[in-house]
Enzyme design. Structure first.
Site, PDB file in Angstrom:
ATOM      1  N   LYS A  86       1.004  -1.706   0.088  1.00  0.00           N
ATOM      2  CA  LYS A  86       0.716   0.222  -0.107  1.00  0.00           C
ATOM      3  C   LYS A  86       1.063   1.538   0.379  1.00  0.00           C
ATOM      4  O   LYS A  86       1.749   1.652   0.634  1.00  0.00           O
ATOM      5  CB  LYS A  86      -0.603   0.217   1.404  1.00  0.00           C
ATOM      6  N   VAL A  87       0.597   2.044  -0.612  1.00  0.00           N
ATOM      7  CA  VAL A  87       1.617   2.980  -1.341  1.00  0.00           C
ATOM      8  C   VAL A  87       0.264   4.681  -0.905  1.00  0.00           C
ATOM      9  O   VAL A  87      -0.001   4.595  -2.043  1.00  0.00           O
ATOM     10  CB  VAL A  87       2.208   3.565  -3.005  1.00  0.00           C
TER      11      VAL A  87
END
Ligand code: E4P
Length: 223
Positions: A86-87
């Protein structure tokens, strides 16, 4: 369409996965801190992957691209097939998505998105998932259904690979609305998943049927 579980609580993930409706899991730093980490981050995430047998999102917490990429490589190594990084959306985040997806072959879930513009850029950068935050968009007075519908139309029209995950679900109707607007996936917390199984009329109907059965049994009329 698919449902992911928005939790890092191993016991809850294990229990709800038994229903046969969970295709993946999402976590974020807040969820992880709230749920506790008795098995450490790596141990907890590995257990969740083992239970859901599908994509599990783990969020990077470094704030520059180089730091995020290093953290991402460490997380992805825990289970290269199922861990999704998850960015957070932003200029550094887009660089990270480009590096992970297009150079290192690591799947990303671009998170904290509130607008079509953000979701479009993340999809173009090569994100596997784009996370649109339903409840938080509503908090700002905007309609998250429009963001989801516009993003879905663009992904389909441009034939991009990104799938929309709708998170930040606060109410039962948010789930319906997100799917109807075009979300591929809705990620839902355990309390809301439990509420989705329940309806007062179902409860009284089941009780009515079982009571009749119990009465017949008591009278010895069931052989
Ligand atoms: C999921 O991917 C999100 O991180 C999560 O649903 C955010 O929920 P919140 O807006 O309730 O913090």
């Amino acid at each position: 369409m698919a449902i992911f579980i928005d939790s890092s609580n191993v016991a809850e993930v294990e229990e709800i996965t038994k229903w046969g409706i969970i295709s993946g899991a999402t976590t974020n730093p807040k969820i992880i801190c709230q749920d506790g980490l008795s098995g450490g981050l790596e141990g907890t995430i590995k257990k969740i992957v083992d239970i859901v047998k599908g994509p599990v999102s783990v969020e990077v917490t470094e704030e520059d691209a180089a730091g995020m990429v290093e953290q991402a490589k460490e997380f992805a190594a825990w289970d290269p097939e199922n861990i999704v990084i998850k960015v957070p959306i932003g200029q550094e985040g887009l660089k990270v998505v480009n590096t992970l997806e297009n150079e290192l072959g690591i799947k990303t879930n671009v998170t904290c998105m509130m607008s079509f513009n953000q979701a479009y850029l993340a999809s173009l950068a090569g994100a596997t998932y784009v996370s649109i935050f339903f409840g938080r968009i509503k908090d700002m007075g905007y309609d998250p259904r429009e963001v989801i519908a516009d993003t879905r139309e663009m992904i389909d029209r441009e034939e991009l690979k990104a799938q929309i995950i709708t998170g930040s679900i606060r109410h039962l109707m948010d789930v319906n609305e997100a799917f109807l607007a075009g979300a591929h996936i809705v990620t839902i917390t355990p309390p809301i998943l439990k509420k989705m199984t329940w309806n007062p009329r179902s409860e009284t109907t089941i009780e009515e049927f079982n009571q009749i059965w119990r009465d017949m049994k008591k009278k010895g009329l069931l052989k």
